[in-house]
Write a protein that holds these residues in place. Structure first.
Motif, PDB file in Angstrom:
ATOM      1  N   THR A 191      36.795   9.201 -40.117  1.00  5.21           N
ATOM      2  CA  THR A 191      35.695   9.153 -39.147  1.00  5.21           C
ATOM      3  C   THR A 191      34.771  10.351 -39.315  1.00  5.21           C
ATOM      4  O   THR A 191      33.544  10.211 -39.357  1.00  5.21           O
ATOM      5  CB  THR A 191      36.251   9.109 -37.716  1.00  5.21           C
ATOM      6  N   ALA A 192      35.355  11.535 -39.399  1.00  2.00           N
ATOM      7  CA  ALA A 192      34.552  12.746 -39.576  1.00  2.00           C
ATOM      8  C   ALA A 192      33.766  12.679 -40.883  1.00  2.00           C
ATOM      9  O   ALA A 192      32.589  13.072 -40.942  1.00  2.00           O
ATOM     10  CB  ALA A 192      35.446  13.981 -39.548  1.00  2.00           C
ATOM     11  N   HIS A 193      34.399  12.152 -41.919  1.00  2.00           N
ATOM     12  CA  HIS A 193      33.743  12.034 -43.218  1.00  2.00           C
ATOM     13  C   HIS A 193      32.555  11.095 -43.134  1.00  2.00           C
ATOM     14  O   HIS A 193      31.459  11.422 -43.602  1.00  2.00           O
ATOM     15  CB  HIS A 193      34.744  11.533 -44.253  1.00  2.00           C
ATOM     16  N   LEU A 204      19.294   1.262 -40.261  1.00  2.00           N
ATOM     17  CA  LEU A 204      20.755   1.168 -40.290  1.00  2.00           C
ATOM     18  C   LEU A 204      21.249   0.790 -38.901  1.00  2.00           C
ATOM     19  O   LEU A 204      20.894   1.440 -37.915  1.00  2.00           O
ATOM     20  CB  LEU A 204      21.390   2.505 -40.684  1.00  2.00           C
ATOM     21  N   ILE A 205      22.063  -0.270 -38.819  1.00  2.00           N
ATOM     22  CA  ILE A 205      22.710  -0.654 -37.561  1.00  2.00           C
ATOM     23  C   ILE A 205      24.213  -0.532 -37.768  1.00  2.00           C
ATOM     24  O   ILE A 205      24.814  -1.311 -38.507  1.00  2.00           O
ATOM     25  CB  ILE A 205      22.340  -2.093 -37.150  1.00  2.00           C
ATOM     26  N   LEU A 206      24.813   0.461 -37.143  1.00  2.00           N
ATOM     27  CA  LEU A 206      26.234   0.750 -37.308  1.00  2.00           C
ATOM     28  C   LEU A 206      26.948   0.461 -35.990  1.00  2.00           C
ATOM     29  O   LEU A 206      26.916   1.274 -35.064  1.00  2.00           O
ATOM     30  CB  LEU A 206      26.438   2.207 -37.735  1.00  2.00           C
ATOM     31  N   ASP A 207      27.553  -0.708 -35.902  1.00  2.00           N
ATOM     32  CA  ASP A 207      28.210  -1.173 -34.683  1.00  2.00           C
ATOM     33  C   ASP A 207      29.689  -0.842 -34.758  1.00  2.00           C
ATOM     34  O   ASP A 207      30.432  -1.466 -35.514  1.00  2.00           O
ATOM     35  CB  ASP A 207      27.988  -2.689 -34.544  1.00  2.00           C
ATOM     36  N   GLU A 208      30.114   0.156 -33.983  1.00  2.00           N
ATOM     37  CA  GLU A 208      31.497   0.640 -34.018  1.00  2.00           C
ATOM     38  C   GLU A 208      31.960   0.832 -35.461  1.00  2.00           C
ATOM     39  O   GLU A 208      32.982   0.284 -35.884  1.00  2.00           O
ATOM     40  CB  GLU A 208      32.420  -0.354 -33.293  1.00  2.00           C
ATOM     41  N   PRO A 209      31.241   1.612 -36.269  1.00  2.00           N
ATOM     42  CA  PRO A 209      31.546   1.694 -37.701  1.00  2.00           C
ATOM     43  C   PRO A 209      32.879   2.352 -38.012  1.00  2.00           C
ATOM     44  O   PRO A 209      33.408   2.178 -39.105  1.00  2.00           O
ATOM     45  CB  PRO A 209      30.388   2.525 -38.258  1.00  2.00           C
ATOM     46  N   CYS A 210      33.418   3.118 -37.061  1.00  2.00           N
ATOM     47  CA  CYS A 210      34.642   3.867 -37.346  1.00  2.00           C
ATOM     48  C   CYS A 210      35.898   3.213 -36.779  1.00  2.00           C
ATOM     49  O   CYS A 210      36.962   3.843 -36.741  1.00  2.00           O
ATOM     50  CB  CYS A 210      34.506   5.302 -36.846  1.00  2.00           C
ATOM     51  N   GLN A 211      35.765   1.957 -36.310  1.00  2.00           N
ATOM     52  CA  GLN A 211      36.978   1.240 -35.900  1.00  2.00           C
ATOM     53  C   GLN A 211      37.916   1.126 -37.092  1.00  2.00           C
ATOM     54  O   GLN A 211      37.520   0.709 -38.173  1.00  2.00           O
ATOM     55  CB  GLN A 211      36.623  -0.167 -35.413  1.00  2.00           C
ATOM     56  N   GLY A 212      39.179   1.507 -36.889  1.00  2.00           N
ATOM     57  CA  GLY A 212      40.169   1.409 -37.958  1.00  2.00           C
ATOM     58  C   GLY A 212      40.250   2.624 -38.850  1.00  2.00           C
ATOM     59  O   GLY A 212      41.144   2.710 -39.693  1.00  2.00           O
ATOM     60  N   LEU A 213      39.326   3.576 -38.699  1.00  2.00           N
ATOM     61  CA  LEU A 213      39.372   4.786 -39.504  1.00  2.00           C
ATOM     62  C   LEU A 213      40.159   5.869 -38.786  1.00  2.00           C
ATOM     63  O   LEU A 213      40.123   5.970 -37.562  1.00  2.00           O
ATOM     64  CB  LEU A 213      37.957   5.293 -39.784  1.00  2.00           C
ATOM     65  N   ASP A 214      40.881   6.677 -39.563  1.00  2.00           N
ATOM     66  CA  ASP A 214      41.569   7.796 -38.944  1.00  2.00           C
ATOM     67  C   ASP A 214      40.568   8.926 -38.705  1.00  2.00           C
ATOM     68  O   ASP A 214      39.384   8.813 -39.038  1.00  2.00           O
ATOM     69  CB  ASP A 214      42.758   8.251 -39.798  1.00  2.00           C
ATOM     70  N   ALA A 215      41.053  10.012 -38.119  1.00  2.00           N
ATOM     71  CA  ALA A 215      40.151  11.092 -37.712  1.00  2.00           C
ATOM     72  C   ALA A 215      39.406  11.688 -38.900  1.00  2.00           C
ATOM     73  O   ALA A 215      38.205  11.972 -38.819  1.00  2.00           O
ATOM     74  CB  ALA A 215      40.943  12.178 -36.978  1.00  2.00           C
ATOM     75  N   ALA A 216      40.119  11.865 -40.027  1.00  2.00           N
ATOM     76  CA  ALA A 216      39.481  12.454 -41.203  1.00  2.00           C
ATOM     77  C   ALA A 216      38.429  11.517 -41.777  1.00  2.00           C
ATOM     78  O   ALA A 216      37.334  11.951 -42.164  1.00  2.00           O
ATOM     79  CB  ALA A 216      40.536  12.785 -42.257  1.00  2.00           C
TER      80      ALA A 216
END
Length: 490
Positions: free
Chosen positions: A435-437, A421-433
């Motif tokens: 992102t945590a999820h 798995l290559i996750l490059d800045e996977p949480c860009q655009g996600l809110d805190a909830a």
């Protein structure tokens, strides 16, 4: 009393057949600097675009500029994505094109793009130089636009806006893709231009904002609701952690104990060295954090691993036990890797539905593929349900809120249960909830034998399962270590 800088009355706006803003009233007075936050998809970007006349709406929007100000009587909007074109005004790019130097020449350089921007607005290039230096962007002058990473694209947008110094500046997601130092420099410059007379509106849920920001609001049920601080923004409910689909609870079959090995890899474009003698070994089951300031070479390094960079064939690179260029096809490499990046999102097929977008992960395409098999359809439905995307599966991906788009592409990344798995800045655009999820999902996947490379700038938004770290600086490895203590990256 002077007229407000922004006066909105009875604003109503619809998007994709849904009401986004409804009879919205809002005023921005001189001396006020607003942060607009809250839930993904609530209408924040739509409001900004309406103010700039970039969205159709009903109601009234009036902008009032100070005739005595030395700043230009303009409103300027920095969008969450930079929509550049080629030299013929076309946006018909493909993902791998950004790594092909000859085809990359189809776009302007950063310097040429800035010159064009400045000439249209009567700006002097020397006034942009301090901003380029402050944001660590001065070494990208001769880089083609298509070669820039998402963080570098954001810097180009910011340089233009800060150089212009409009009386009203609206920035959508100002910190997207920026490293820690660049975020601090940006806040300092924003404070400076606000003191000179620019009214700021920042669309963000980030807590690390300029101290000059003095008003806070979110959009609830299509209307602006003022709050006391960013801490008061409405947050999504904490998601109940669902059981990972059974097919993802199985450790993938791997071809070798060493997943990848790079030996003194060099990548250059003419005289510009992007990677300089990079060596790196990733063993089966390891979870690596890849970090480095904007322009350090992270995106280029990942493109070598994923088979997208043509210079991979001229380097000493081993993937899944085979030397790169020893006869395997690019598709044989891709079938073993699941990848998500801001750049892949940017190039993704705009005609793809959520269902098609996630299903395309089986075939490593950008939205189109052959008919999926029965077993794959079952896995697809399970994963859509896992990410709460079943109600949206027939909607066009690009019509969803940015956060949901990212979740759909994250689902696409893991749909085939890849070896790496290559996750490059996977949480860009996600809110805190969100992102945590997602990071909880990453940790769950990691517990079932997955090998991971995770790129992230924000230390508070990382999975707990990371076991190693590689840090790049100016194309060279400056740190490679096992993570035995808490992460502290500066």
């Amino acid at each position: 009393m002077t007229n407000p800088v922004v006066h909105i009355a009875n604003l109503t706006l619809q998007y994709a057949g849904q009401s986004i803003l409804s009879a919205l009233d809002w005023r921005v007075q001189r001396g006020e600097h607003w942060v607009i936050g809250g839930k993904s998809g609530s209408g924040k970007s739509s409001l900004a675009k309406a103010i700039l006349g970039q969205e159709k709406y009903t109601g009234n929007i009036q902008l009032s500029f100070d005739p005595n100000s030395t700043l230009p009587p303009l409103a300027h909007y920095v969008s969450s994505w930079y929509r550049f074109t080629n030299l013929e005004g076309d946006r018909n790019f493909y993902y791998q094109q950004r790594y092909n130097k000859h085809q990359g020449n189809d776009t302007l350089t950063v310097y040429a793009d800035l010159m064009h921007f400045g000439q249209k607005r009567g700006l002097q290039m020397q006034d942009a130089e301090p901003i380029l230096e402050a944001l660590g962007f001065e070494n990208c002058r001769n880089t083609q636009l298509i070669e820039l990473s998402s963080g570098e694209h954001k810097k180009l947008q910011l340089v233009q806006a800060l150089w212009l110094k409009p009386q009203l500046l609206i920035i959508d997601e100002p910190y997207t893709g920026l490293d820690k130092n660049s975020r601090a420099q940006l806040n300092a410059i924003l404070t400076q231009i606000a003191n000179q007379g620019t009214t700021l509106i920042l669309i963000t849920n980030d807590n690390n904002i300029p101290s000059i920001m003095n008003r806070f609001a979110e959009i609830i049920d299509g209307a602006v609701r003022e709050v006391d601080s960013t801490a008061d923004f409405t947050k999504d409910q904490v998601r109940v952690q669902k059981t990972l689909p059974y097919f993802l609870q199985q450790a993938p079959t791997v071809d070798a104990d060493t997943m990848l090995e790079l030996k003194d890899v060099i990548v250059r474009y003419g005289e510009k060295v992007v990677l300089n003698k990079v060596s790196w070994t990733v063993k089966k089951g390891e979870k690596w954090l890849l970090q480095g300031h904007n322009g350090s070479g992270k995106s280029t390094l990942l493109s070598l691993l994923n088979g997208d960079h043509p210079q991979a064939y001229a380097s000493d690179i081993w993937l899944f036990g085979n030397k790169r260029g020893s006869g395997e096809s690019i598709w044989e490499i891709k079938e073993k890797i699941g990848i998500i990046s801001p750049e892949l999102h940017w190039y993704f097929d705009t005609n793809a539905t959520v269902w098609h977008a996630v299903a395309s992960g089986f075939y490593d395409s950008i939205g189109w593929f052959l008919d999926v098999k029965y077993e794959e359809k079952k896995q697809l439905e399970q994963l859509l349900d896992f990410f709460d995307l079943l109600p949206d599966k027939n909607k066009l991906l690009h019509t969803l809120p940015l956060g949901k788009q990212r979740l759909a592409l994250l689902a696409r990344t893991i749909i085939k249960n890849p070896q790496l798995l290559i996750l490059d800045e996977p949480c860009q655009g996600l809110d805190a909830a969100q992102t945590a999820h997602f990071n909880a999902v990453v940790d769950d996947l990691s517990a079932h034998g997955k090998t991971l490379i995770y790129v992230g700038h924000y230390e508070t938004q990382l999975p707990n399962s990371l076991s190693h770290r590689l840090v790049l600086e100016k194309g060279e490895v400056i740190l490679s270590e096992s993570l035995l203590e808490s992460i502290a990256y500066n």
